[in-house]
Structure formats: C-alpha cells, structure tokens
Scaffold this motif. Structure first.
Motif, PDB file in Angstrom:
ATOM      1  N   TRP A  68       3.140   5.955  -2.922  1.00  0.00           N
ATOM      2  CA  TRP A  68       4.314   6.617  -3.488  1.00  0.00           C
ATOM      3  C   TRP A  68       4.166   6.790  -4.993  1.00  0.00           C
ATOM      4  O   TRP A  68       4.461   7.842  -5.542  1.00  0.00           O
ATOM      5  N   LYS A  69       3.739   5.721  -5.663  1.00  0.00           N
ATOM      6  CA  LYS A  69       3.716   5.733  -7.119  1.00  0.00           C
ATOM      7  C   LYS A  69       2.629   6.636  -7.671  1.00  0.00           C
ATOM      8  O   LYS A  69       2.819   7.304  -8.696  1.00  0.00           O
ATOM      9  N   THR A  70       1.503   6.685  -7.009  1.00  0.00           N
ATOM     10  CA  THR A  70       0.390   7.470  -7.539  1.00  0.00           C
ATOM     11  C   THR A  70       0.479   8.936  -7.169  1.00  0.00           C
ATOM     12  O   THR A  70       0.144   9.810  -7.964  1.00  0.00           O
ATOM     13  N   LYS A  74       1.209  13.685   2.494  1.00  0.00           N
ATOM     14  CA  LYS A  74       1.065  13.904   1.056  1.00  0.00           C
ATOM     15  C   LYS A  74      -0.309  14.460   0.687  1.00  0.00           C
ATOM     16  O   LYS A  74      -0.520  14.874  -0.458  1.00  0.00           O
ATOM     17  N   ALA A  75      -1.236  14.455   1.627  1.00  0.00           N
ATOM     18  CA  ALA A  75      -2.601  14.900   1.319  1.00  0.00           C
ATOM     19  C   ALA A  75      -2.644  16.411   1.134  1.00  0.00           C
ATOM     20  O   ALA A  75      -2.052  17.169   1.900  1.00  0.00           O
ATOM     21  N   SER A  76      -3.357  16.841   0.121  1.00  0.00           N
ATOM     22  CA  SER A  76      -3.567  18.270  -0.110  1.00  0.00           C
ATOM     23  C   SER A  76      -4.830  18.714   0.618  1.00  0.00           C
ATOM     24  O   SER A  76      -5.529  17.902   1.232  1.00  0.00           O
ATOM     25  N   PHE A  77      -5.131  19.996   0.530  1.00  0.00           N
ATOM     26  CA  PHE A  77      -6.328  20.499   1.194  1.00  0.00           C
ATOM     27  C   PHE A  77      -7.591  19.812   0.667  1.00  0.00           C
ATOM     28  O   PHE A  77      -8.475  19.434   1.425  1.00  0.00           O
ATOM     29  N   GLY A  78      -7.642  19.616  -0.657  1.00  0.00           N
ATOM     30  CA  GLY A  78      -8.827  19.019  -1.241  1.00  0.00           C
ATOM     31  C   GLY A  78      -9.013  17.554  -0.911  1.00  0.00           C
ATOM     32  O   GLY A  78     -10.140  17.045  -0.919  1.00  0.00           O
ATOM     33  N   SER A  79      -7.918  16.859  -0.619  1.00  0.00           N
ATOM     34  CA  SER A  79      -8.004  15.417  -0.353  1.00  0.00           C
ATOM     35  C   SER A  79      -7.983  15.079   1.130  1.00  0.00           C
ATOM     36  O   SER A  79      -8.093  13.911   1.499  1.00  0.00           O
ATOM     37  N   MET A  80      -7.855  16.102   1.986  1.00  0.00           N
ATOM     38  CA  MET A  80      -7.730  15.849   3.422  1.00  0.00           C
ATOM     39  C   MET A  80      -8.947  15.121   3.985  1.00  0.00           C
ATOM     40  O   MET A  80      -8.821  14.143   4.733  1.00  0.00           O
ATOM     41  N   LEU A 105       0.826  -1.215   0.000  1.00  0.00           N
ATOM     42  CA  LEU A 105       0.000   0.000   0.000  1.00  0.00           C
ATOM     43  C   LEU A 105       0.856   1.260   0.000  1.00  0.00           C
ATOM     44  O   LEU A 105       0.558   2.248  -0.680  1.00  0.00           O
ATOM     45  N   ARG A 106       1.919   1.189   0.761  1.00  0.00           N
ATOM     46  CA  ARG A 106       2.826   2.335   0.807  1.00  0.00           C
ATOM     47  C   ARG A 106       3.424   2.593  -0.575  1.00  0.00           C
ATOM     48  O   ARG A 106       3.559   3.746  -1.011  1.00  0.00           O
TER      49      ARG A 106
END
Length: 736
Positions: free
Chosen positions: A178-180, A256-262, A173-174
């Motif tokens: 990383w890849k995506t 790695k999460a942005s504001f929109g994906s938090m 999963l890690r």
C-alpha cells in the motif's frame, strides 16, 4: 547536592522533552497518560519544526526501555508515536518524524519477540493507511519486506501463535505494498529482489494447510471474487485466517500491477508452483491462484498471463508429462476469464499451443517417451485449452483460428507421410473439431471459404478412417444451424420423420449461392469418402456421411441441391453393385443401407406420396429377400454383415426390386414440379477437391454435367430465428 542538581536540570530540559516525559506513567502497567498526551499533540501541531526532535526522543526512550525490558513503557512509546502520526500527517516536517517512526518499528521487529513483532506490525499497518501530503524521496522498506516475509513462514510449537505471526506478516507485507505503490517516488516495490520475497510468502500461506485446518472453503470462495474484492480487510482481520488474507493480498498485488510490472509478479508465482510441485493434476491450487490473478488484473493485460504460462510451458518442455498436463489445465481454466482481451496476440498464442501439440506428438512416438498414455492425456488437455481459448473469441476470430489450424495440418499434398505427421494430422483435426464446436454458423460462405473448404474436403478422404470421421464431424457442426445434429447423428430408417422433431427453414439466397458454387466439390468428397481406401469404412464413418447428407438436405435443401443429392446416392448405389470397384462386401452393404436411409428420410421430408411408396417398397423387399445385413425393417440392419465375403452374398444382382429405381424417383419428382433433367446424368466425382472449387467470377458454376446459371442477387438478411422456425416442416412440392 545531587537532589539540587536534579531539581535544577529538569526545568532546563527543552519543553518538547518535558512533554514527552509527562506521557509516561509512574507504573509501567498504567498505560499512556492521556491528558499529557493531548498536550504533546497540541504542541507538535503548533510547532511542526519540533516534530522530528520529538520522534528522536521517543525512539531513545523506547530503546532504553527495551534494553531494561520495561515492556509496558515500550507500548506507551508506540502508542504515542501512532497518535502523533495520525494527528500530524499534514505537517511539512512529517518525513523526518516518519524516519524516527520506522526506526522504532525496526527496533521492535529486531527483538524477535512475538508480541513485540505483532505490536510493531500493527503500528506499521496504521502508518500505511495514512495518506501523506508531502513526498518522500529516499525512504526504503527493504528491511520490512525481508522481516514481514520471514514472519509469513514462521513455525513454532504453538500453532495458534504461528497462525497469528503469519497473519501479522501478511498484514505487514500488505502495508508495504500500500505504502510503496501509492507513491511513485518511493522505492520500486516491483523490483525482482522484492517480488521474490513478497509473492512466495503470500502463496505459501495460500496452500499451506498445516495451520489453516478451519479454513475449509476459503479457496473455493476466493475464486468467485472479482477484482473488486480487495477491500475486505476487516473480514480477513476478524477471522485471523492467513489463507483468506493471503488470497486478498495476491488479488491486491495483481490489481495494482501495471503492464511493465506484471511479469515481475508472475515469475515468482510460476517458480513457486514448480518448487512445491503444485502443477500435478488436478492442480487445484494452481488453478485457483491463477483464477484469482485473472480476476484481479486489468482486463487488457489478461493475455500477458496466458503468454507467461505458455512461456513457462516452453521452459518446462522436458518436464514430466504430469507437470505439463497441470500447466495446460491452468491454461484451460483461465482462458475463458480473459475473454476477448487476448485478441491482439491471438495467432501468436494459438501458434504456441499448436507448437507444443506437435512437440508432444513427436515425443510420444519416440523411444524416449516413458508413458504414451500420459502424453496423450497432455495432448487432450492442450486441445481442450485451445477449444476454451477459441470459445472466448468472437466468431470472426474463430474462423481465423480454424483457417490457421488447418494450415498447420501436415503433408496434405503427399501420398505418404511419416508416422509422426500422420499422427499429428489426427491430433490437429481433433483440435479443429474442438474449435468448430465453439462456432455458430450464420452463413455457410462466412466460414467455409475456398481457402478453408478445399483443405477440409481433402481431409475427408485421406487414408486414416479416424481423420475422415473427424472431418465429417467438423462439417456437421458447421452446417447445422438449427440444432438438428443430435437427431441426425445416428439416424436410422425412421418410419415417421415427425418423430425426429427436425427444424426446417427455407435457405437464404446467400447459402443457395454458396451451394451452387461448391455443391459438386462437397458431394464428390462424400462419394470418395464412402468408396475410398478400398472401401474400408466403419459403421461410424458411414453414419457420419449419412448425417452430412441429411444435414445438407435439411439446412440447404432447395431444388438443385436435392436433385444433386439424389444423383449422389444413386451413384453410390451403382458403385456398390460394381464388381470392378475395390470395396469389401461388408462395406457394400453399408453403402446400400446409407442410400436406403437417406432416401427414406428425404422422401418423407418432401412428402411426395409416389416417392415415399417406392422407397418403402424397396426397403420392405430387402427385408424379405436380401441378406440380413440389408434388413432395415427395424430401423437398423439385423446383421452387421461381418460374415459377408462376396458381393453375390448380398443377393442384389438378379432382383431389380431390391434396388431403388432412378426412373421411378425421377417420375415422382417431376410430378411434383421439380426439374429432374440432371438426375438422368450419372454422378461422376472429380479427381481432387482442388479442381472442384471454381475460382474467379461467380457468374456461373461448371459441374460434371454442364453449366448452371447463378443469380448474383444476394439475400443479405439472415434466416428466421430459431424461436419462430417451423418444426416438422416438409419441403413444398412445387418450386421454391
């Protein structure tokens, strides 16, 4: 003829196939033929257009060997694919080769053979570490997310094998993350269907202790790591601990999460805690998880986490009190980490917490509440959360919070309130006190503005004695600037004021202006607090009023304030002697003792011998001839006065020596150079605090005895620092 056909066909194979065939050994257990592998690698780098065909052929060989259970040759194919990926990652044809590589990994994972699954995972992780130079527009990892997530939940009879499989699943999963995340053109890993598989798989290994019996300390250690602790893969890999690795995975994912994906990450976390009952106090797992999240995300997004928790509290409003207590505990634990980043949504967050507090109060008083004690504990937890919330804010925002809170106190203008409003009033004043303790006062006018001081003074004489006590405590923490509160909180009739180790400094010009404007409003409130409600005040209430008087004397004790304080205590003495005033005999005794303790303290601070002699003489006479409830010779009364039924029992009416003489005090003050003109005027409290706060121009202040001129010049420099302040400093005998 068959042999001849074979000899003819072998040379007819394309060269890349012959090179691929050459890397396989004669015996499966002999491993990869390294010399031939070097030739294949050189050929692939020299002819990148052949790379996709090489990949297809390797996959076909692997599929055949899997079917025939030649596991040694399967491992050769995997090793060959890995080496080609490492050597040709800059090739323009890499995308097509990667498709073959992912097909190979998928075939291995579909076998459900633990060893092959872990082999495939290792290969996929190596691939995830490769930075590709060419973008991919159509690659998807849905199968790998599902498969690695299922591995994270694997249970077998062999505990060690289960541990290894879970560890491999987490690494997989890690690798997907990383890849995506590294390539914006990849499939959106933050979509709901992906996060609902990834996040619960990570969290499950963080709290499942069945396999991590040797992981004691992992959880507490992980909380101390900051957002920079995401590069510790080697440590987690060496330990083989699913719990340690899952903690790192969660931190990396949030980092790695942005504001929109938090929110797409936070929602599965909240749901996981619900499904596994992880909110139940002390909610250690939930607290550690959200601390890890707060330390990992970008600082400016901290308020999003707090809003998500509050929103979840909204959704679970009808849940058991223990669940709500757990969520509030998590809030209390993570708010200090957020720091000042919650500023943009300050009032919105605080208003939500106050709304939950009000809902809890109303629910506690209803017949549907199963446990009032648990509901009260939930309220205490919310109040602590709000205190921690305020503590992380700058001082100017703490003032805003206090003003916002006091504006929510119900029905201050009504004579009678509903039971729920009265209870809520008490709870909100406790909240206000919690916030006030986090504020450090610089100038009184900064925090005690007219819009805040007016409602606060109203609260100081409401019918509820507990609210009056809490209000006095709020005044204490806001007035005290030199850490004198601890010494004055329960001050008795001290024989030597030096023992208190008080810090006394000259008040600033700004504080003098504030007191000239608001002094009579404050003192009138103290008078009403001591005599209101039929005079029903506990000893704690009287001690609180005495503490407020003492703090005013010490913190802003310039001449005008000192004279007004003397007027107030003589007014209290008069009310305690007045038969027409509705005060119980016990509370009359407490008022007399309050007056004696204050005069004893202030006279020693002023260091005027004649004044000290008069005060000590009255206190001594009371110990000899008055009721035991007025005996302060030992510092505190010898009797609590519980047996007093009439005012006559105090034995004060016919013996003037038991009363403090205003004329004697005035003479002593006048001899020291103070203006005592106003001391001869009887103290009269105004009817309501609103009418006491003078609005408009600050050119003069109207009091009950006329007008006093007000110097408009302001000393803008703050008082002396605590490090250089003078301890045991007495007030000067002359004018300041």
């Amino acid at each position: 003829m068959a042999s001849c056909l074979g000899c003819c066909c072998a040379p007819c194979k394309p060269r890349y196939r012959r090179l691929v065939d050459a890397i396989y050994p004669e015996q499966p257990d002999q491993g990869l033929v390294k010399a031939n592998m070097q030739k294949l690698t050189f050929y692939a780098c020299s002819h990148p257009e052949k790379l996709d065909r090489i990949g297809d052929y390797l996959v076909s060989r692997l599929s055949r060997d899997l079917y025939r259970l030649r596991l040694g040759l399967v491992k050769v194919s995997v090793e060959a694919m890995d080496q080609l990926l490492q050597s040709c990652h800059g090739s323009l044809s890499l995308n097509l080769f990667v498709e073959s590589f992912l097909k190979m990994v998928q075939k291995l994972l579909e076998t459900n053979d633990p060893e092959l699954e872990m082999l495939a995972t290792e290969s996929f992780v190596n691939f995830a570490n490769i930075e590709e130079d060419t973008p991919s527009y159509h690659r998807r990892y849905d199968f790998f997310i599902s498969k690695f997530s299922s591995m994270c939940h694997r249970r077998t009879a062999d505990r060690a094998l289960s541990r290894r499989l879970r560890f491999a699943g987490l690494r997989g999963l890690r690798g997907v993350v990383w890849k995506t995340v590294s390539d914006d053109l990849q499939a959106n890993i933050w979509e709901k269907q992906h996060m609902e598989k990834i996040v619960p798989s990570i969290l499950y290994n963080m709290h499942d202790k069945d396999l991590d019996v040797n992981d004691v300390g992992d959880e507490s250690d992980s909380c101390a790591l900051g957002a920079g602790a995401v590069d510790g893969e080697q440590t987690a890999t060496d330990s083989g601990s699913p719990k340690a690795l899952s903690d790192q995975c969660l931190r990396e994912l949030m980092g790695k999460a942005s504001f929109g994906s938090m929110r797409s990450v936070l929602q599965p976390v909240l749901r996981h805690c619900d499904l596994h009952n992880l909110w139940i106090p002390p909610a250690e797992y939930a607290i550690s998880s959200f601390r890890a999240i707060m330390y990992s995300i970008q600082t400016q997004y901290s308020y999003v986490v707090i809003q998500a928790l509050i929103g979840h509290l909204d959704e679970r409003g009808d849940a058991d009190a223990t669940t709500r207590i757990g969520i509030a505990s998590v809030l209390s634990a993570i708010v200090p980490i957020a720091g000042t980043s919650i500023g943009p949504s300050l009032l919105e967050i605080f208003n939500s917490l106050l709304r939950h507090l009000r809902s809890s109060v109303e629910f506690q008083l209803s017949d549907a509440c199963p446990s009032a004690e648990k509901e009260k504990l939930y309220q205490e937890t919310l109040i602590n959360a709000m205190g921690d919330f305020a503590n992380s804010l700058p001082d100017y925002q703490k003032v805003e919070i206090m003003m916002f809170t006091i504006g929510k106190v119900p029905a201050l203008n009504e004579e009678s309130m509903k039971r729920s409003d009265a209870f809520l009033q008490h709870v909100l004043v406790k909240t206000l006190l919690k916030v006030a303790t986090k504020y450090r006062t610089g100038y009184l006018a900064t925090v005690l503005t007219s819009s805040f001081l007016g409602p606060l003074l109203k609260l100081a004489h409401v019918d509820d004695a507990k609210v009056r006590l809490l209000t006095q405590q709020i005044l204490h923490t806001l007035i005290d600037r030199h850490a004198n509160l601890a010494q004055l909180q329960h001050v008795g009739c001290v024989s030597d004021v030096a023992e208190l180790q008080l810090t006394v400094e000259k008040s600033s010009r700004a504080d003098q202006m504030f007191m000239k404007k608001n002094m009579h409003a404050i003192l009138s409130t103290l008078y009403r607090s001591a005599t209101s409600g039929g005079g029903v005040n506990s000893q704690a209430n009287m001690d609180a009023i005495l503490c407020t008087l003492s703090l005013l004397c010490v913190e802003v004790g310039f001449d005008e304030v000192l004279v007004e304080l003397f007027r107030l205590v003589f007014g209290l003495q008069t009310s305690a002697l007045d038969h027409t005033v509705r005060i119980t005999a016990q509370n009359r005794a407490r008022i007399h003792n309050l007056v004696a303790k204050y005069l004893n303290l202030s006279s020693q601070l002023l260091a005027i011998p004649a004044l000290c002699q008069h005060i000590q003489q009255v206190i001594k006479s009371r110990s000899q001839r008055a009721h035991p409830a007025l005996d302060l010779s030992s510092g505190q009364p010898a009797d609590d006065g519980s047996g007093l039924e009439t005012i006559e029992a105090l034995r004060m009416d016919d013996d003037a020596s038991l009363l403090f003489d205003k004329a004697a005090v005035a003479d002593a003050l006048r001899a020291s150079g103070k203006d005592v003109t106003r001391l001869s005027m009887p103290f009269a409290a105004k009817a309501t605090p609103d009418s006491l706060l003078v609005g408009g121009s600050a050119a003069h202040t109207v009091t009950d005895g006329g007008s006093a001129s007000l110097d408009m010049s302001v000393d803008s420099s703050p008082g002396m620092s605590r490090d250089v302040s003078r301890r045991n400093t007495v007030f000067t005998a002359g004018p300041r």
